[in-house]
Write an enzyme that holds these catalytic residues in place. Structure first.
Site, PDB file in Angstrom:
ATOM      1  N   SER A  39       0.675  -1.170   0.229  1.00 21.78           N
ATOM      2  CA  SER A  39       0.096  -0.067   0.175  1.00 21.78           C
ATOM      3  C   SER A  39       0.945   1.150   0.003  1.00 21.78           C
ATOM      4  O   SER A  39       2.086   1.067   0.342  1.00 21.78           O
ATOM      5  CB  SER A  39      -0.864   0.136   1.324  1.00 21.78           C
ATOM      6  OG  SER A  39      -1.553   1.251   1.455  1.00 21.78           O
ATOM      7  N   TYR A  75      -2.233  -0.381  10.758  1.00 23.25           N
ATOM      8  CA  TYR A  75      -2.072  -1.014   9.356  1.00 23.25           C
ATOM      9  C   TYR A  75      -0.690  -0.350   8.555  1.00 23.25           C
ATOM     10  O   TYR A  75      -0.041  -1.197   7.915  1.00 23.25           O
ATOM     11  CB  TYR A  75      -3.371  -0.257   8.492  1.00 23.25           C
ATOM     12  CG  TYR A  75      -3.120  -0.579   7.058  1.00 23.25           C
ATOM     13  CD1 TYR A  75      -3.853  -1.841   6.547  1.00 23.25           C
ATOM     14  CD2 TYR A  75      -3.247   0.406   6.159  1.00 23.25           C
ATOM     15  CE1 TYR A  75      -4.037  -2.183   5.349  1.00 23.25           C
ATOM     16  CE2 TYR A  75      -3.136   0.072   4.768  1.00 23.25           C
ATOM     17  CZ  TYR A  75      -3.802  -1.060   4.530  1.00 23.25           C
ATOM     18  OH  TYR A  75      -3.881  -1.523   3.050  1.00 23.25           O
TER      19      TYR A  75
HETATM   20  N1  LIG Z   1      -8.960  -1.071  -0.644  1.00 21.46           N
HETATM   21  C1  LIG Z   1      -7.852  -0.176  -0.498  1.00 21.46           C
HETATM   22  O1  LIG Z   1      -8.175   1.217  -0.545  1.00 21.46           O
HETATM   23  C2  LIG Z   1      -6.484  -0.763  -0.471  1.00 21.46           C
HETATM   24  C3  LIG Z   1      -5.362   0.090  -0.730  1.00 21.46           C
HETATM   25  C4  LIG Z   1      -4.155  -0.200  -0.644  1.00 21.46           C
HETATM   26  C5  LIG Z   1      -3.750  -1.396  -0.439  1.00 21.46           C
HETATM   27  N2  LIG Z   1      -4.849  -2.301  -0.030  1.00 21.46           N
HETATM   28  C6  LIG Z   1      -4.455  -3.839   0.009  1.00 21.46           C
HETATM   29  O2  LIG Z   1      -4.888  -4.436  -1.012  1.00 21.46           O
HETATM   30  C7  LIG Z   1      -5.313  -6.015  -0.786  1.00 21.46           C
HETATM   31  C8  LIG Z   1      -6.672  -6.276  -1.044  1.00 21.46           C
HETATM   32  O3  LIG Z   1      -7.744  -5.367  -0.454  1.00 21.46           O
HETATM   33  P1  LIG Z   1      -9.017  -5.196  -0.663  1.00 21.46           P
HETATM   34  O4  LIG Z   1      -9.515  -3.775  -0.559  1.00 21.46           O
HETATM   35  O5  LIG Z   1      -9.362  -6.085  -2.040  1.00 21.46           O
HETATM   36  O6  LIG Z   1      -9.680  -6.046   0.493  1.00 21.46           O
HETATM   37  P2  LIG Z   1     -10.891  -6.978   0.705  1.00 21.46           P
HETATM   38  O7  LIG Z   1     -11.911  -6.686  -0.514  1.00 21.46           O
HETATM   39  O8  LIG Z   1     -11.581  -6.861   2.076  1.00 21.46           O
HETATM   40  O9  LIG Z   1     -10.570  -8.536   0.391  1.00 21.46           O
HETATM   41  C9  LIG Z   1      -9.579  -8.973   1.335  1.00 21.46           C
HETATM   42  C10 LIG Z   1      -9.194 -10.575   1.027  1.00 21.46           C
HETATM   43  O10 LIG Z   1      -8.503 -11.124   2.292  1.00 21.46           O
HETATM   44  C11 LIG Z   1      -9.103 -12.364   2.491  1.00 21.46           C
HETATM   45  N3  LIG Z   1      -8.549 -12.634   3.889  1.00 21.46           N
HETATM   46  C12 LIG Z   1      -8.583 -11.696   4.871  1.00 21.46           C
HETATM   47  N4  LIG Z   1      -8.058 -12.328   5.940  1.00 21.46           N
HETATM   48  C13 LIG Z   1      -7.357 -13.308   5.661  1.00 21.46           C
HETATM   49  C14 LIG Z   1      -6.649 -14.541   6.220  1.00 21.46           C
HETATM   50  N5  LIG Z   1      -6.354 -14.319   7.289  1.00 21.46           N
HETATM   51  N6  LIG Z   1      -6.557 -15.664   5.433  1.00 21.46           N
HETATM   52  C15 LIG Z   1      -6.923 -15.750   4.189  1.00 21.46           C
HETATM   53  N7  LIG Z   1      -7.537 -14.742   3.531  1.00 21.46           N
HETATM   54  C16 LIG Z   1      -7.725 -13.550   4.251  1.00 21.46           C
HETATM   55  C17 LIG Z   1     -10.575 -12.035   2.500  1.00 21.46           C
HETATM   56  O11 LIG Z   1     -11.378 -13.155   2.558  1.00 21.46           O
HETATM   57  P3  LIG Z   1     -11.852 -13.802   3.912  1.00 21.46           P
HETATM   58  O12 LIG Z   1     -12.359 -12.719   4.838  1.00 21.46           O
HETATM   59  O13 LIG Z   1     -12.883 -14.732   3.489  1.00 21.46           O
HETATM   60  O14 LIG Z   1     -10.760 -14.588   4.661  1.00 21.46           O
HETATM   61  C18 LIG Z   1     -10.754 -11.502   1.210  1.00 21.46           C
HETATM   62  O15 LIG Z   1     -10.786 -12.015   0.025  1.00 21.46           O
HETATM   63  C19 LIG Z   1      -4.908  -6.059   0.836  1.00 21.46           C
HETATM   64  O16 LIG Z   1      -3.743  -6.367   0.995  1.00 21.46           O
HETATM   65  C20 LIG Z   1      -5.108  -4.327   1.380  1.00 21.46           C
HETATM   66  O17 LIG Z   1      -4.523  -4.011   2.314  1.00 21.46           O
HETATM   67  C21 LIG Z   1      -6.141  -2.134  -0.375  1.00 21.46           C
END
Ligand SMILES: NC(=O)c1ccc[n+]([C@@H]2O[C@H](COP(=O)([O-])OP(=O)(O)OC[C@H]3O[C@@H](n4cnc5c(N)ncnc54)[C@H](OP(=O)(O)O)[C@@H]3O)[C@@H](O)[C@H]2O)c1
Length: 275
Positions: A141, A154
């Protein structure tokens, strides 16, 4: 480039992981999606098959915080699919709250998933990536380079992912494995929908200094960066410019952040001001 490759995506049931899976399936990749919730995984797989009826997509419910279970799952997945060509570590969680309001458990939970979870899946996939001379894609991120109000847990976890990736890049390059570090700014996803229900006005204003992007544009830029063999991938032009300023003029970013936070707090003190 991705046709017939076997690609494992942690966090593949939602948000960026799912969007990447959809695009890779359309390009003929064979996919295995990992996450904890089996129903969300099945739903994701059927959404992908609906969009790309010939897609080869499998799912595996596993908590990446469980080192043994992740190792066993990755071994089984690799044996059943002729190895692993690319691992995308997208699983993660987000908590917002000032340091004073956050519990030690909040810090442990975030670190456990965002850092140790990524470590576990990387370790489990490593022998197969070495065999295929494949790719390891770590979704960090912009919070891995800089601070943002309310993100002490975070940001610490994403700084850890950046440090880990920097070292892996040096270690794995001579062995033919390409490491990619992806550092998006904020984008639309269920993760952001969730913190939108409780986050502070300071956090919202500070993180959205870079306007929120669409998950589609983040996924498209991520895949373009992988295709171009780029190590550091910052999706989106505005985020790339901000990333440049953060890395080369960090004092300027701090000044802008201070101003944003002061503006929000002053407006709260003004009668009729926005909270
Ligand atoms: N959204 C943003 O603005 C943003 C910005 C910068 C970086 N990111 C990064 O991008 C990545 C994806 O984010 P997103 O926004 O797409 O999040 P999201 O829609 O909440 O998806 C998160 C995914 O991770 C899985 N997960 C969570 N905990 C887990 C565990 N312990 N074991 C296995 N799977 C797990 C969740 O499924 P389950 O809950 O079923 O396990 C889900 O499939 C993350 O690393 C986040 O930090 C996001």
């Amino acid at each position: 480039m991705f046709n017939a490759k076997h690609i494992v995506i942690t966090g593949g049931s939602s948000g960026l992981g799912l969007e990447l899976a959809q695009r890779l399936a359309a390009e003929g990749a064979r996919l295995t999606l990992l996450a904890r919730d089996p129903q969300k995984l099945e739903q994701a797989a059927s959404d992908i098959r609906r969009q790309a009826p010939t897609a080869q997509v499998k799912v595996q419910a596993v908590d990446v915080c469980d080192e043994e279970a992740t190792l066993a799952a990755m071994q089984q997945i690799a044996e059943q699919n002729d190895g692993i060509d690319m691992l995308i570590n997208s699983a993660g969680i987000l908590r917002e709250g000032s340091f004073g309001q956050s519990s030690p458990k909040d810090f442990r939970d975030v670190m456990e998933i965002n850092y140790f979870g990524l470590l576990n899946s990387s370790r489990a996939a490593l022998p197969y990536l070495l065999q295929s001379r494949g790719r390891l894609v770590n979704i960090a991120s912009m919070a891995g380079f800089t601070g943002a109000y309310g993100y002490s847990a975070y940001c610490a976890s994403k700084h850890a992912v950046v440090g880990f990736s920097e070292v892996l890049r040096f270690e794995l390059k001579p062995q033919g494995v390409q490491v990619h570090l992806v550092c998006p700014g904020e984008f639309d996803s269920p993760m952001v929908d969730d913190i939108d229900t409780y986050r502070s006005a300071e956090n919202r204003a500070h993180t959205q200094t870079i306007p929120k992007a669409s998950v589609e544009s983040i996924a498209a830029d991520t895949l373009a960066g992988i295709r171009a063999n780029r190590y550091l991938i910052i999706p989106g032009r505005t985020a790339r410019m901000a990333g440049f300023v953060v890395r080369h003029f960090p004092g300027l970013m701090r000044l802008l952040g201070d101003r944003t936070i002061t503006r929000v707090q002053r407006s709260r003190q003004t009668p009729g001001g926005a909270a």
